[in-house]
Scaffold this active site. Structure first.
Site, PDB file in Angstrom:
ATOM      1  N   ALA A 154      12.542  38.923  27.389  1.00  0.00           N
ATOM      2  CA  ALA A 154      11.336  38.140  27.079  1.00  0.00           C
ATOM      3  C   ALA A 154      11.636  36.736  26.572  1.00  0.00           C
ATOM      4  O   ALA A 154      10.892  35.795  26.857  1.00  0.00           O
ATOM      5  CB  ALA A 154      10.477  38.891  26.057  1.00  0.00           C
ATOM      6  N   ASP A 175      10.152  49.799  21.905  1.00  0.00           N
ATOM      7  CA  ASP A 175      10.900  49.384  20.715  1.00  0.00           C
ATOM      8  C   ASP A 175      12.205  50.170  20.706  1.00  0.00           C
ATOM      9  O   ASP A 175      12.204  51.389  20.502  1.00  0.00           O
ATOM     10  CB  ASP A 175      10.069  49.673  19.460  1.00  0.00           C
ATOM     11  CG  ASP A 175      10.792  49.244  18.191  1.00  0.00           C
ATOM     12  OD1 ASP A 175      12.016  48.969  18.246  1.00  0.00           O
ATOM     13  OD2 ASP A 175      10.143  49.203  17.124  1.00  0.00           O
ATOM     14  N   GLY A 230      18.551  42.136  21.166  1.00  0.00           N
ATOM     15  CA  GLY A 230      19.313  42.148  19.923  1.00  0.00           C
ATOM     16  C   GLY A 230      18.574  41.393  18.840  1.00  0.00           C
ATOM     17  O   GLY A 230      17.615  40.670  19.108  1.00  0.00           O
ATOM     18  N   TYR A 284      26.050  42.646  11.515  1.00  0.00           N
ATOM     19  CA  TYR A 284      25.920  41.989  12.829  1.00  0.00           C
ATOM     20  C   TYR A 284      27.276  41.903  13.539  1.00  0.00           C
ATOM     21  O   TYR A 284      27.423  42.358  14.679  1.00  0.00           O
ATOM     22  CB  TYR A 284      25.330  40.587  12.656  1.00  0.00           C
ATOM     23  CG  TYR A 284      25.105  39.884  13.980  1.00  0.00           C
ATOM     24  CD1 TYR A 284      23.962  40.137  14.733  1.00  0.00           C
ATOM     25  CD2 TYR A 284      26.040  38.996  14.489  1.00  0.00           C
ATOM     26  CE1 TYR A 284      23.757  39.507  15.960  1.00  0.00           C
ATOM     27  CE2 TYR A 284      25.839  38.362  15.710  1.00  0.00           C
ATOM     28  CZ  TYR A 284      24.698  38.627  16.441  1.00  0.00           C
ATOM     29  OH  TYR A 284      24.511  38.020  17.662  1.00  0.00           O
TER      30      TYR A 284
HETATM   31  P1  NAI Z   1      16.094  36.268  21.074  1.00  0.00           P
HETATM   32  O1  NAI Z   1      15.515  36.653  19.779  1.00  0.00           O
HETATM   33  O2  NAI Z   1      15.656  35.034  21.729  1.00  0.00           O
HETATM   34  O3  NAI Z   1      15.915  37.452  22.138  1.00  0.00           O
HETATM   35  C1  NAI Z   1      16.155  38.784  21.800  1.00  0.00           C
HETATM   36  C2  NAI Z   1      15.253  39.653  22.624  1.00  0.00           C
HETATM   37  O4  NAI Z   1      15.464  41.019  22.206  1.00  0.00           O
HETATM   38  C3  NAI Z   1      13.761  39.329  22.415  1.00  0.00           C
HETATM   39  O5  NAI Z   1      13.099  39.250  23.652  1.00  0.00           O
HETATM   40  C4  NAI Z   1      13.279  40.467  21.564  1.00  0.00           C
HETATM   41  O6  NAI Z   1      11.913  40.776  21.715  1.00  0.00           O
HETATM   42  C5  NAI Z   1      14.190  41.605  22.015  1.00  0.00           C
HETATM   43  N1  NAI Z   1      14.238  42.654  20.995  1.00  0.00           N
HETATM   44  C6  NAI Z   1      14.560  42.506  19.692  1.00  0.00           C
HETATM   45  N2  NAI Z   1      14.387  43.667  19.042  1.00  0.00           N
HETATM   46  C7  NAI Z   1      13.967  44.572  19.961  1.00  0.00           C
HETATM   47  C8  NAI Z   1      13.614  45.941  19.887  1.00  0.00           C
HETATM   48  N3  NAI Z   1      13.631  46.614  18.732  1.00  0.00           N
HETATM   49  N4  NAI Z   1      13.234  46.551  21.034  1.00  0.00           N
HETATM   50  C9  NAI Z   1      13.182  45.873  22.196  1.00  0.00           C
HETATM   51  N5  NAI Z   1      13.499  44.577  22.324  1.00  0.00           N
HETATM   52  C10 NAI Z   1      13.883  43.931  21.200  1.00  0.00           C
HETATM   53  O7  NAI Z   1      17.681  36.282  20.859  1.00  0.00           O
HETATM   54  P2  NAI Z   1      18.897  35.741  21.746  1.00  0.00           P
HETATM   55  O8  NAI Z   1      19.572  34.745  20.941  1.00  0.00           O
HETATM   56  O9  NAI Z   1      18.461  35.430  23.107  1.00  0.00           O
HETATM   57  O10 NAI Z   1      19.826  37.041  21.734  1.00  0.00           O
HETATM   58  C11 NAI Z   1      20.097  37.809  22.894  1.00  0.00           C
HETATM   59  C12 NAI Z   1      21.412  38.525  22.654  1.00  0.00           C
HETATM   60  O11 NAI Z   1      22.452  37.567  22.507  1.00  0.00           O
HETATM   61  C13 NAI Z   1      21.419  39.382  21.392  1.00  0.00           C
HETATM   62  O12 NAI Z   1      22.104  40.592  21.664  1.00  0.00           O
HETATM   63  C14 NAI Z   1      22.219  38.536  20.426  1.00  0.00           C
HETATM   64  O13 NAI Z   1      22.862  39.320  19.455  1.00  0.00           O
HETATM   65  C15 NAI Z   1      23.192  37.865  21.356  1.00  0.00           C
HETATM   66  N6  NAI Z   1      23.786  36.656  20.826  1.00  0.00           N
HETATM   67  C16 NAI Z   1      23.005  35.580  20.509  1.00  0.00           C
HETATM   68  C17 NAI Z   1      23.587  34.446  19.979  1.00  0.00           C
HETATM   69  C18 NAI Z   1      22.791  33.243  19.609  1.00  0.00           C
HETATM   70  O14 NAI Z   1      23.318  32.349  18.931  1.00  0.00           O
HETATM   71  N7  NAI Z   1      21.536  33.112  19.999  1.00  0.00           N
HETATM   72  C19 NAI Z   1      25.031  34.378  19.737  1.00  0.00           C
HETATM   73  C20 NAI Z   1      25.756  35.561  20.127  1.00  0.00           C
HETATM   74  C21 NAI Z   1      25.139  36.641  20.648  1.00  0.00           C
END
Ligand code: NAI
Length: 253
Positions: free
Chosen positions: A10, A41, A71, A149
């Site tokens: 999303a 969820d 995440g 984390y």
């Molecule tokens: P974001 O917050 O933009 O996207 C995360 C997505 O996971 C969202 O669409 C959210 O709704 C979904 N989500 C969260 N909890 C959920 C749940 N309980 N059930 C279903 N969906 C759920 O975050 P981002 O930054 O795009 O992160 C994506 C991945 O990249 C994560 O695994 C994060 O740990 C990893 N990551 C991100 C970094 C960053 O600096 N943004 C750095 C290293 C890794």
């Protein structure tokens, strides 16, 4: 046209991956809390099962790839939520679709983090890898969110490397990208967090390539790992972090 399933499509990195794959003409089935083909969820068993059932229903012929991207970041409390979503959900849903991947010689691309090597293979990481969800969550809640984390991402890396040999024999390739700080809603929350914000901003200022990453830069590498150019790769963890990991651990690889 390939058929991919993913979680977390999303927003942020997941949205960039989904967009890139759709633009290339592929079909992408996304699981997320909202704005998804399957709303679930993933923090608990029922949500994970809804995700697995939904993917099976929408992709009965199998899938060419799976990207467990959903995440939460190191500012989320309680820390056990990080363990549940970042590790247990990623592993459970991947395990739940392995036969769909096997049917089409599929690929898994997991989303780790360059924070993974910042913690050792400690008692918390061992509990994650042993599948001891409640004990791991209890331990996470007794510690800080950064440890929860980084440990969740360390465990993702160990899990995929431990599983890669057996999965290779089933025709499934499994690799990970380990992003550094990427501009997304997740990192925005960390950068403005009262406890973690300053350290994170300092970390962002020290990226060797001079800036934090963009979601598309992670999606480019995910697309490569899903494609034919990565045919001979499995068990690999690719740091996409502007050089941060090499700067911090130059001789440790
Ligand atoms: P974001 O917050 O933009 O996207 C995360 C997505 O996971 C969202 O669409 C959210 O709704 C979904 N989500 C969260 N909890 C959920 C749940 N309980 N059930 C279903 N969906 C759920 O975050 P981002 O930054 O795009 O992160 C994506 C991945 O990249 C994560 O695994 C994060 O740990 C990893 N990551 C991100 C970094 C960053 O600096 N943004 C750095 C290293 C890794």
């Amino acid at each position: 046209m390939a058929v991919y399933a993913m979680t977390g499509g999303a927003t942020g990195i997941g949205a960039a991956i989904r967009e890139q794959l759709c633009d290339a003409g592929h079909r992408v089935v996304s699981v997320d809390l909202r704005d998804a083909d399957i709303c679930a969820d993933l923090s608990d068993y029922n949500g994970r099962q809804r995700a697995i059932d939904g993917i099976r229903q929408l992709c009965p012929e199998g899938i060419d790839g799976f990207i467990p991207c959903a995440g939460v970041g190191p500012s989320v409390k309680p820390p056990s939520l990080i363990a549940r979503i970042n590790y247990f959900a990623a592993v459970a849903v991947t395990e739940g679709v392995l036969d769909l991947l096997e049917a089409r010689g599929g690929r898994v691309v997991m989303i780790a983090s360059n924070s993974a090597p910042m913690v050792p293979l400690n008692d918390y990481v061992e509990l994650l890898l042993d599948g001891e969800e409640e004990a791991a969550c209890e331990l996470a809640d007794s510690r800080d969110t950064h440890s929860a984390y980084a440990g969740s991402k360390h465990a993702i890396c160990c899990w995929l490397r431990r599983r890669s040999g057996e999965l290779a024999r089933r025709g499934i390739r499994i690799n990970a990208v380990a992003p550094g700080i990427v501009q997304t809603p997740l990192s925005e929350k960390v950068l403005t967090d009262a406890e973690l914000g300053q350290a994170m901003r300092d970390f962002g200022d020290s990226v060797p390539l001079g800036c934090i990453g963009q979601p598309k830069q992670i999606a480019d590498v995910v697309s490569f790992l899903l494609g034919p150019g990565a045919d001979y790769m499995t068990g690999a963890i690719i740091f996409v972090d502007g050089g941060h990991d090499a700067m911090l651990r130059p001789d440790d690889f």
